[in-house]
Design an enzyme around this catalytic site. Structure first.
Site, short mmCIF file in Angstrom:
data_model
loop_
_atom_site.label_atom_id
_atom_site.label_comp_id
_atom_site.label_asym_id
_atom_site.label_seq_id
_atom_site.Cartn_x
_atom_site.Cartn_y
_atom_site.Cartn_z
N ARG A 95 0.85 -1.19 0.00
CA ARG A 95 0.00 0.00 0.00
C ARG A 95 0.89 1.24 0.00
O ARG A 95 1.63 1.48 0.96
CB ARG A 95 -0.92 0.02 1.22
CG ARG A 95 -1.84 -1.19 1.34
CD ARG A 95 -2.98 -1.13 0.35
NE ARG A 95 -3.75 -2.37 0.30
CZ ARG A 95 -4.79 -2.66 1.08
NH1 ARG A 95 -5.18 -1.78 1.98
NH2 ARG A 95 -5.42 -3.79 0.95
N ARG A 153 -1.37 -6.52 12.35
CA ARG A 153 -2.31 -5.80 13.20
C ARG A 153 -3.01 -6.74 14.18
O ARG A 153 -3.29 -6.36 15.32
CB ARG A 153 -3.32 -5.04 12.35
CG ARG A 153 -4.02 -3.93 13.13
CD ARG A 153 -4.94 -3.10 12.28
NE ARG A 153 -4.22 -2.20 11.38
CZ ARG A 153 -4.83 -1.31 10.60
NH1 ARG A 153 -6.16 -1.22 10.60
NH2 ARG A 153 -4.12 -0.53 9.81
N GLU A 199 -9.76 -1.96 13.34
CA GLU A 199 -10.12 -2.91 12.29
C GLU A 199 -8.97 -3.86 11.99
O GLU A 199 -7.82 -3.44 11.84
CB GLU A 199 -10.47 -2.13 11.00
CG GLU A 199 -10.71 -3.00 9.79
CD GLU A 199 -10.39 -2.29 8.49
OE1 GLU A 199 -9.92 -2.95 7.56
OE2 GLU A 199 -10.61 -1.06 8.43
N SER A 253 -11.47 -6.77 6.72
CA SER A 253 -12.51 -6.14 5.92
C SER A 253 -12.95 -7.13 4.86
O SER A 253 -12.11 -7.78 4.23
CB SER A 253 -11.99 -4.85 5.26
OG SER A 253 -13.02 -4.18 4.58
N GLU A 311 0.58 4.20 0.80
CA GLU A 311 -0.09 5.23 1.59
C GLU A 311 0.96 5.96 2.44
O GLU A 311 1.69 5.32 3.20
CB GLU A 311 -1.14 4.61 2.51
CG GLU A 311 -2.26 3.89 1.77
CD GLU A 311 -3.22 3.21 2.74
OE1 GLU A 311 -2.97 3.26 3.95
OE2 GLU A 311 -4.20 2.61 2.27
N ARG A 336 -0.29 2.36 13.27
CA ARG A 336 -0.99 1.15 12.85
C ARG A 336 -0.93 0.88 11.35
O ARG A 336 -1.55 -0.05 10.87
CB ARG A 336 -2.44 1.20 13.31
CG ARG A 336 -3.29 2.26 12.62
CD ARG A 336 -4.64 2.44 13.30
NE ARG A 336 -5.59 3.08 12.40
CZ ARG A 336 -6.71 2.52 11.95
NH1 ARG A 336 -6.99 1.29 12.30
NH2 ARG A 336 -7.52 3.16 11.14
N HIS A 337 -0.17 1.69 10.61
CA HIS A 337 -0.09 1.52 9.16
C HIS A 337 1.33 1.11 8.72
O HIS A 337 2.31 1.61 9.26
CB HIS A 337 -0.47 2.81 8.43
CG HIS A 337 -1.95 3.08 8.44
ND1 HIS A 337 -2.54 3.92 9.35
CD2 HIS A 337 -2.95 2.62 7.64
CE1 HIS A 337 -3.85 3.97 9.11
NE2 HIS A 337 -4.11 3.18 8.09
#
Length: 645
Positions: free
Chosen positions: A419, A619, A570, A573, A421, A427-428
């Site tokens: 990712r 996570r 989360e 998903s 991002e 948490r990423h």
């Protein structure tokens, strides 16, 4: 008189480098200019500055010759430096005598050497003599060490310590090593051979105490001078750098009192032989003792992560997260990290166990793809032999093809997910390990939710029983409360979750996506109301889900989708997927996404209704163990600022 002399003659004192030099008798270089070297007359201000600088030079020289503390003459030096700066501003020239313009001697054909060459030869000769002297000293030291070793070996009847030959797979012996975790009182009186890291070593009187570590386990070894143990051996052990790898042979004994510093508290090794297999550098980036120190207070597990460290209020040294990651190979040796990644490994084992028992098969999908699998822009792009490509954000499209269109019906995969991002949070990650599954359904996607509920209960139960010791080792350094979960897993709708937030005075619309902050708050509310840290929400707004999500038949604004949460964050998903090609194109068009033609075509030849989801391994581990940062659950984290080691 000296001050008057310098003031009246307007000579320059060059004190550009007032430093201590062992070979010089003076600390201030005074250079008197001849009449032919005199510069043009100075302005009154220039003369005044010159006078003051000279006065300061004399005062500093006098103070240093009298060996006065630096605190007394340091202000004078600072004033001199400021005045020199002002002198250059006033005169346009640096303070001091002009460059030497001595005429060169016509020695080109005289066979003589210029002064600079003589100095070079002199310096070179001096350096060579110094190097030869140092080499001689080193040789003498090595010779003394060799004689001492020979003496020790002779005293002990043979070699009992020293640096072992490099292991190069030259031969196999009949040696048998005992695992440190197997050292127990039932081995008392028996000789054992162990290998491990030298965690600590200290000399006490005529003995040496060591703590040897292998993975999670440690044992104490002791060595005292005796007719068979020379003092050189004790000194050798005490001088070894910590974290060196050693082979230790000795007799197992049972101490009178438990050894608190070791995991194997009821045994001790009376060392008879010790060899260093791999010597560590004596300058470690941090001490294992500091890296193992318990957290002073609980950190937040959400929010921005800058890498900056704040000193703990107890004043004890702790190793910061970035320092740990810069030297990850050492950081991973701590008992807490050894335990974290054993727990993480067990999550993978339990994941496979449960799904294989439910007739799933493991697949392996490509990580080089032609376009975004999720339809987003957060992708790592690359050149694929002249064609645009990217790293896979998810095995989503391929696991749908295999489960729904290829007849495998139930599939799972574990692999890297990328990712792009630019999220610098706790948490990423830009690369994490995805645990994905996809399965055909008969009537309702609740069939998938039941599998997920069974899966997580199997994982949580398995960790609590199979990794109980590891969990406690993590808790020693990073205190946390055990995860609470229900059987079956608590299920609420998205609308019910939003209502719980509003009841608590928190604004949240039924058709807007949850923020990270509101997710965390909802987790706390659910824990208080239902006494569980683990739950899932169903029926998310269609507008916040990917194009392949099946719309809700009862409300076109909602979708047949769900998220699972641990401690308000989360970790999964998923959704029922669209298996009709026309609806796929319609949904993609509505979201402005270009879909790979082969993906759409795979649903044109018969496709099973299906659903699934993706889990973030790091996570799950982070939240199950109550860790404050996902980087603690990633072997070698990749975030927007880190690409090594």
């Amino acid at each position: 008189l000296i001050k008057k002399y310098f003031a009246s003659s307007k000579q320059y004192v060059d004190c550009n480098a007032i430093v201590e030099k062992p070979t010089n008798k003076t600390h201030c270089n005074t250079s008197i200019m001849s009449s032919e070297e005199q510069t043009p007359p100075l302005s009154p201000e220039g003369q005044e500055i010159t006078t003051r600088i000279n006065e300061l030079g004399v005062a500093i020289k006098a103070a240093k010759s009298e060996k006065k503390p630096k605190e007394e003459w340091d202000p004078l030096l600072k004033e001199m430096i400021d005045l020199k700066t002002r002198f250059k501003e006033v005169t346009g020239k640096a303070f001091g005598p002009p460059p030497s313009s001595k005429k060169k001697k016509d020695g080109a054909n005289s066979g003589t050497t210029a002064p600079s060459d003589k100095n070079k030869e002199k310096k070179a000769k001096k350096a060579a003599e110094k190097a030869a002297k140092e080499a001689k000293k080193q040789a003498q030291r090595e010779e003394r060490a060799r004689r001492e070793l020979e003496k020790a070996e002779k005293a002990s009847g043979g070699s009992t310590f020293g640096d072992a030959p490099m292991v190069q797979s030259k031969s196999m012996s009949d040696k048998k090593w005992t695992a440190i975790q197997d050292l127990k009182p039932n081995l008392a009186g028996k000789e054992v051979l162990i290998r491990g890291y030298l965690q600590t070593t200290r000399l006490m009187g005529k003995g040496a105490f060591t703590l040897i570590r292998s993975s999670l386990y440690t044992a104490q070894g002791v060595c005292f001078e005796s007719p068979t143990i020379p003092k050189e051996m004790v000194k050798y052990i005490g001088a070894l750098p910590v974290e060196s790898v050693v082979d230790v042979k000795g007799i197992v004994t049972v101490p009178n009192d438990p050894i608190d510093s070791a995991t194997q508290k009821m045994v001790e090794i009376q060392i008879s032989e010790l060899y260093c297999v791999s010597k560590a550098s004596p300058n470690l980036p941090f001490l294992m003792e500091d890296a193992c120190r318990p957290d002073f207070e609980q950190e937040a597990d959400v929010g921005a992560y800058t890498g900056e460290e704040v000193a703990a209020a107890d004043g004890l040294v702790r190793v910061g997260q970035e320092m740990r990651l810069d030297h990850r190979w050492i950081d991973l040796r701590t008992p807490a990290n050894q335990s974290i990644f054993r727990v993480e490994s067990m999550v993978g084992t339990l994941f496979r166990e449960c799904l294989i028992a439910k007739d799933f098969i493991e697949i392996h999908t490509p990580k080089l793809i032609g376009g975004s699998s999720e339809g987003g822009a957060d992708i790592f792009e690359l050149d694929y032999f002249g064609k645009p490509a990217c790293l896979s954000m998810s095995p989503q499209l391929h696991k749908q093809i295999t489960a729904a269109c290829s007849g495998f019906e139930r599939v799972f995969e574990t692999g890297p997910v990328f990712r792009a991002e630019n999220s610098n949070t706790r948490r990423h990650l830009c690369e994490f390990t995805g645990f994905d599954l996809e399965m055909a359904i008969s009537e309702h996607y609740d069939e998938v939710l039941q599998v997920f509920s069974d899966l997580f209960i199997h994982i949580f139960d398995g960790l609590n029983t199979r990794c109980a010791a590891e969990i406690e080792r993590v808790r020693e350094q990073h205190p946390f409360e055990d995860l609470k979960y229900l059987r079956p897993t608590l299920k609420i709708t998205y609308a019910e979750g939003c209502a719980l937030l509003r009841e608590a005075g928190i604004e949240q619309d039924d058709y807007e996506d949850l923020s990270t902050e509101n997710e965390k708050k909802l987790g706390g509310i659910v824990k208080q109301k239902y006494d569980t840290d683990f739950f899932f929400m169903d029926k998310y707004p269609l507008s916040v889900r990917p194009f392949y999500t099946m719309p809700c038949p009862d409300n076109p604004k909602l979708s047949n989708s769900y998220d699972f949460f641990i401690r308000g964050q989360e970790i999964l998903s998923g959704a029922q997927r669209v298996h009709d090609p026309d609806m796929i194109l319609e949904r993609a068009k509505a979201l402005g996404i270009d879909v790979d033609e082969s993906y759409v075509n795979s649903f044109r030849h018969g496709a099973l209704p299906h659903g699934g989801g993706g889990i973030g391994l790091e996570r799950v581990v982070m939240l199950f163990l109550g860790l404050p940062n996902i980087r603690k659950a990633s072997w070698f984290p990749r975030d927007p600022k880190r690409l090594s080691p």
